[in-house]
Each structure stands twice: as C-alpha cells, then as structure tokens.
Design a protein around this motif. Structure first.
Motif, PDB file in Angstrom:
ATOM      1  N   ARG A   1       0.832  -1.195   0.000  1.00  0.00           N
ATOM      2  CA  ARG A   1       0.000   0.000   0.000  1.00  0.00           C
ATOM      3  C   ARG A   1       0.881   1.264   0.000  1.00  0.00           C
ATOM      4  O   ARG A   1       0.639   2.203  -0.755  1.00  0.00           O
ATOM      5  CB  ARG A   1      -0.894   0.020   1.249  1.00  0.00           C
TER       6      ARG A   1
ATOM      7  N   LYS B   1       2.447   2.186  -3.297  1.00  0.00           N
ATOM      8  CA  LYS B   1       1.497   2.698  -4.293  1.00  0.00           C
ATOM      9  C   LYS B   1       0.939   4.062  -3.924  1.00  0.00           C
ATOM     10  O   LYS B   1       0.251   4.694  -4.721  1.00  0.00           O
ATOM     11  CB  LYS B   1       0.325   1.709  -4.443  1.00  0.00           C
ATOM     12  N   SER B   2       1.196   4.525  -2.689  1.00  0.00           N
ATOM     13  CA  SER B   2       0.584   5.770  -2.224  1.00  0.00           C
ATOM     14  C   SER B   2       1.296   7.000  -2.766  1.00  0.00           C
ATOM     15  O   SER B   2       2.458   6.944  -3.157  1.00  0.00           O
ATOM     16  CB  SER B   2       0.622   5.831  -0.694  1.00  0.00           C
ATOM     17  N   TYR B   3       0.561   8.104  -2.746  1.00  0.00           N
ATOM     18  CA  TYR B   3       1.177   9.407  -2.921  1.00  0.00           C
ATOM     19  C   TYR B   3       1.513   9.940  -1.532  1.00  0.00           C
ATOM     20  O   TYR B   3       0.859   9.564  -0.557  1.00  0.00           O
ATOM     21  CB  TYR B   3       0.209  10.358  -3.622  1.00  0.00           C
TER      22      TYR B   3
ATOM     23  N   GLU C   1      -1.007  10.910   1.102  1.00  0.00           N
ATOM     24  CA  GLU C   1      -1.908   9.865   1.595  1.00  0.00           C
ATOM     25  C   GLU C   1      -1.360   9.164   2.835  1.00  0.00           C
ATOM     26  O   GLU C   1      -2.020   8.311   3.411  1.00  0.00           O
ATOM     27  CB  GLU C   1      -2.168   8.836   0.491  1.00  0.00           C
TER      28      GLU C   1
ATOM     29  N   SER D   1       0.651   9.399   6.743  1.00  0.00           N
ATOM     30  CA  SER D   1       0.813  10.282   7.896  1.00  0.00           C
ATOM     31  C   SER D   1       2.266  10.764   7.954  1.00  0.00           C
ATOM     32  O   SER D   1       3.148  10.206   7.295  1.00  0.00           O
ATOM     33  CB  SER D   1       0.478   9.522   9.170  1.00  0.00           C
TER      34      SER D   1
ATOM     35  N   MET E   1       4.721   8.062   8.898  1.00  0.00           N
ATOM     36  CA  MET E   1       4.957   7.106   7.808  1.00  0.00           C
ATOM     37  C   MET E   1       5.874   7.710   6.758  1.00  0.00           C
ATOM     38  O   MET E   1       6.783   7.056   6.237  1.00  0.00           O
ATOM     39  CB  MET E   1       3.625   6.732   7.147  1.00  0.00           C
TER      40      MET E   1
END
Ligand SMILES: Nc1ncnc2c1ncn2[C@@H]1O[C@H](COP(=O)(O)OP(=O)(O)OP(=O)(O)O)[C@@H](O)[C@H]1O
Ligand SMILES: [Mg+2]
Lengths: 292, 282
Positions: A143, A146-148, A151, A153, A156
């Motif tokens: 996940r 694949k995130s921008y 997206e 926190s 993270m």
C-alpha cells in the motif's frame, strides 16, 4: 582510519559580507553519530547543506575544505562532486512532506534513485526498497509503495525517507532535525528507528538538532555551534558530565529534565551570551578569508 | 488514523456536463457531413428565415430555422464547429507548448534565463491582445493557418506566466533539493520532478485556452479577417445574424449560445481536470 566526513576551517559568507559559518572544523568517524547542536539560526542547516552541495546561491564558501572519506570536494569538478555526494551521502530531511514529490508515487520515488543513480536493475531496487521498508517497520509495503505522499501520515512519510536514505548504503547521512516536524509521540519511535538502522548498517550520521535530550540519546560525539562558530566539541557523555564552555554549561542548564521539568527551565544566561558575542565580534574584526 | 487514506473523489458533475457538451460538439463537427441535416451552403430563397421547430411556420428538417438566404442554421453551426475545433486544438496546443516550455525553464532555472524570458513576456503583454491579433492577421494574411499562428503567437504568454510561477515555487521545495543531492542533473529534475507537479495547471490552462481560441477565431471571422472562403464559421454566422436580428433573432441567438456553451465548457472542463489530476487537491 580516514574520517568519513572532515570539515576543516570552513567559512561561508552572505552577499552583504556577513559570516554565517566561522572557521568551522568538524569530523565524523565511520559508523559514528555526531550531533550538531545550537540554537535556531546558528548555522546547523548551512553546514549540512555545504556538505551535500546544496547551499543557497546567496551563500558563498570563502575558505576551508570538506573531505568525504578523504576526497576533497573542493578539488573535484562540479560533475564529479555531484556523483561522489550522490553515491556516498544521503539526507534525512526535517519536513517529510515537502521532501517527497507530491505527484509521484512513493515506490517510484524510492526505486528511481537506485536505478538511475546507482544503475541497479529495477528488480534489485524493488527488493532492496521492500527490505528497507521492513526495517523501518512498515507492515504494509504494498500500500505504501502505491501511495502518494499526502496519503500517508507524517510518521509514515518520515519512515519512508529513512528507508530511502539507507537504501543506497551511503557512508554518511545528514539528518537535519528529522523529528522536529513530527508529533511528540511519533518522535521517539522515529529516533529509535534511526538509531537502530544506524547500528545495523554502520552508517556515519551528522545529526543536526537543537534538542540536548535527543543528543544524549543518539550520539557518541557532540559539536556545539553558536552563530556559526564551533563553541565546544566532546564525547557526548563527557559534554553532559563536564561541559567546558560557559555557553555549553548554560545550554545544558537551560534544558528541562523529565524529573523536574519546570524549575530547571531557564533561559541561557545573558552574560554568557554577551561574552560570546564579544568574542565573535573581536574575531570577525581580524578575520580575512584564508588567514582566519 | 495513522494508516488512514484519503478517499479518491469520483469524476465531478461539472466534468461530466462540460465534457459531455464538448464531446457532442466535437463528434458533430468531425462527422458533420453525416450528421448535418442539410447542406450548409445550399441556398433556397423559398425557405428564407424559417423559424426554429417549435414556432409556427417551421419546416421539418430545419430544426433551428434558416438564415436570410435560406441556409439551414443547424447544419451551418455543425460545419462551423469544424473550424472552431481545429483552431482551438491547433492554436491552444502551440501556445501551450511554447509558453509552458519557456515558463518551466524560467521558473526552474531562474537567473538570466528567467530575466530574459520574463522581460519578453512583459513586452508581449503590453499589446492589447485583440488588436494584436487583428494586426497579425492583417500582416500574415487571412486563412486558417494565419489565425492559428496569430493566436499562438499572442497567447503563449498566458502559459508562460502561470507555469513560471508554479515551477518557481516547486523549485524551492525540499524534494528538488533531495534530487540534487542524489545526483540528478538539472534538466532531469526539471522534467521528471517539477514538470509532473505543474502539469495539472498546464492542462487547465490548455483547456481554457481552447475556449479563448474559439472566441478569438469568432471575433476574427466576425470582423471578416478569418477564413476568407464561404465555409461557415461561428463568428461569421453571428455577424450575419446581427444584420437580421429583427427579422430572424435565431440566426444570432443560436450561434451565440453555441459559442458561449463551448467556451464555458472548455474552461470548466479544464478546472475539473486539474482538480482531478492534482494529487493534493484530489
Ligand atoms: N537562503 C538563505 N540565504 C541567506 N541566508 C540564509 C539563508 N538561509 C538561512 N540563512 C541565514 O543563515 C544563518 C544560519 O541558518 P541555518 O538555517 O543554518 O540555521 P539553523 O542552525 O539550521 O537554525 P534552525 O534551528 O532554525 O534550523 C541564519 O542566520 C539565517 O538567517
Ligand atoms: Mg536548520
């Protein structure tokens, strides 16, 4: 053994002639964490940027040398310098949001560097990135990759940046207040992660902070900076046990303790600052680039 | 909360509405010979100034009525759309390519490149655009390609100014610095790191510019400086409609509505696309 980073009498000035770095000398041994402390505006970030070759255009280095593993950056042409810095150093930045490209997915940003700069195969880079994400305790790499950036926190994002910094196995990492922009609860975890990865990979870190509490936790050696001038340097334990310079003593006295947070919180003594300022003014008067 | 992910918004209604109209108009223009109910050039004095279909005296097959020469208005609008879209796409794309490239260079590199480009933009923008266009067409001669060229020559500055400002603010971001540290070259950073972040604005401006190009073309054909053939254009239909406003209002009103809808749709479509593609707004 050659120091991983060796800064010798580095001075830098602004266009108006004001000095931002005053004959700073500092070295980081391989595998060592060197803390760089000082108040806001002391020039901590400037030192980091100078090492990484990204000083603002307005700041000019007027004297001194910087050596990375014995290679003098000043003797290299621009391209060779870029290559050397890219291959041997990395940055863990202060603000994990702006340090990631908002319009590119995390995975692409992380692998890009390994593939384009170090010439790894995509497969190898991908494997490496996943390994590092595991090391920074990201449990759902799929996940995250694949995130921008927006997206995720803040915590993270900073984990991602730590993973990215260690991924290429740099010899030296400059960490510029890597926890300042984070929630207090997350700060500790991030600090612990950096310490953990530093130990596992044996990477030298120049750790910029204004928090003596952080210094005590993470570093083996400390340099204290005031107004671009190196005030004191010592082993961390030594510095806290027996600070030599009045400014360092005042700084330590000004740091709140967890046992007694209120009574020990006091500003750095005015007379100490006045003495330091006079010292710096006197030094500036006699200073000429190359003779300082 | 730590793991929360912002849900992606679906396509907005205005994207559907604006996109729907543009698609309809575009398809009609492309397949004009098949979908137009009449020959747009066929004159028939027996059929002059027929009203639109819901009024008394309308003829079947002439849905929006006819002009003072008995030509079918709907068919003329459909064929006029061809020139409108050709001009919109060609002119806006050219202006976009020139302006965005220069804006990106000026904003990212700064320094003397920025000083030169910004100065040229300032000088360029000192000319009133419509006058500039008329002047250019007068010099270049009338015809489709000179209209396209004129619009591109005038309007690249719109792209340049906006993209320069955005590239400049992106260039100051930490991720650009990180890319420098990693050892990427300047041009690589500009194209791979900065460009994707200004692209949503480029798309929005491009769509807006297509609307502007449609208007400019209409203005030029209104003053008879555009396409010098008999082919109908929205501007020339409006010009004719203006002369017969008291006898046949529809000849003026329908092309105006078509023009306005198209221009508005282009601008709304661009805004909606930008919102859709911008990772932070999304
Ligand atoms: N882009 C710049 N151009 C000119 N001077 C600058 C620039 N950035 C910072 N300075 C000046 O350089 C000096 C050192 O700044 P620096 O950012 O290195 O401080 P710092 O120790 O990192 O402080 P902080 O804890 O606030 O991050 C300051 O006096 C600052 O005003
Ligand atoms: Mg700083």
């Amino acid at each position: 053994m050659k120091p991983c980073l060796d800064i010798r009498r580095l001075s830098a000035v602004l266009p108006n002639g004001q000095r931002v770095l005053r004959s700073v000398s500092l070295s980081v041994q391989p595998g060592e964490v060197r803390a760089l402390v000082g108040e806001s505006g002391a020039g901590k970030t400037m030192i980091g940027k100078a090492v990484l070759g990204v000083l603002p255009k307005s700041v000019r280095i007027v004297e001194g040398e910087m050596l990375i593993e014995g290679d003098d950056l000043g003797r290299l042409d621009a391209k060779a310098r870029r290559t050397l810095i890219g291959a041997r150093t990395a940055l863990i930045p202060q603000d994990p949001l702006t340090a990631l490209n908002p319009s590119r997915r995390i995975g692409a940003q992380m692998t890009d560097r390994l593939v384009r700069i170090l010439g790894w195969s995509g497969e190898r880079a991908d494997k490496r990135i996943r390994q590092l994400l595991d090391e920074v305790q990201i449990r759902d790499p799929e996940r995250v990759l694949k995130s921008y950036p927006h997206e995720l926190s803040g915590g993270m994002r900073q984990r991602v940046l730590i993973a990215a910094a260690f991924a290429a196995e740099p010899r030296l990492i400059v960490a510029d207040e890597p926890t300042t922009a984070l929630d207090v609860t997350v700060q500790k975890q991030i600090l612990r992660l950096i310490a953990q990865l530093q130990r596992d990979h044996g990477t030298a870190i120049l750790f910029v902070t204004h928090d003596l509490g952080v210094v005590a936790k993470i570093s083996q050696k400390v340099s204290v900076l005031y107004a671009g001038k190196m005030v004191e340097e010592a082993e961390t334990a030594q510095l806290f046990a027996a600070p030599q310079h009045p400014y360092t003593q005042a700084l330590i006295a000004a740091t709140p303790r967890y046992t007694d947070p209120y009574t020990s919180l006091k500003p750095v003594d005015e007379s100490v600052l006045a003495g330091l300022k006079a010292e710096i003014a006197a030094a500036d008067k006699d200073w000429r680039p190359g003779h300082g | 909360m730590d793991e929360a992910r912002i849900p992606r918004r679906g396509l907005s209604p205005r994207l559907w509405l604006a996109g729907g109209w543009l698609l309809l108009a575009l398809l009609a223009a492309i397949f004009a010979p098949m979908v137009a109910p009449q020959d747009p050039l066929a004159q028939d004095l027996m059929l002059e100034r027929l009203p639109p279909f819901w009024l008394d005296g309308a003829e079947p097959g002439y849905w929006l009525g006819t002009d003072s020469l008995g030509r079918d208005l709907l068919s003329r609008l459909i064929f006029g759309g061809r020139i409108a879209f050709i001009v919109a796409f060609a002119a806006a794309t050219s202006a976009c390519l020139i302006g965005s490239a220069l804006g990106l260079i000026a904003g990212y590199f700064g320094g003397w490149a920025d000083r030169i480009i910004s100065r040229v933009v300032d000088v360029w923008m000192a000319f009133p655009p419509v006058l500039f266009a008329i002047l250019l067409v007068a010099v270049l001669g009338t015809g489709l390609s000179s209209v396209i060229l004129a619009i591109a020559i005038i309007d690249w500055t719109r792209f340049c100014r906006v993209i320069r400002a955005e590239a400049m603010s992106q260039a100051r971001m930490d991720y650009v610095e990180s890319a420098r540290i990693a050892g990427y070259g300047r041009i690589g950073i500009m194209l791979r790191e900065v460009l994707p972040n200004v692209l949503p604005s480029v798309v929005a401006l491009l769509s807006l510019e297509m609307g502007i190009a449609v208007i400019v073309e209409a203005i030029l054909s209104f003053v008879n400086l555009s396409i010098s053939t008999d082919d109908p254009t929205w501007g020339s239909i409006i010009a004719e409609g203006r002369l017969s406003i008291h006898q046949a209002w529809w000849v003026l009103v329908f092309p105006l509505i078509t023009l306005i809808l198209t221009v508005l749709s282009f601008s709304q479509f661009g805004e909606a696309l930008k919102a859709h593609f911008d990772p932070v707004l999304r």
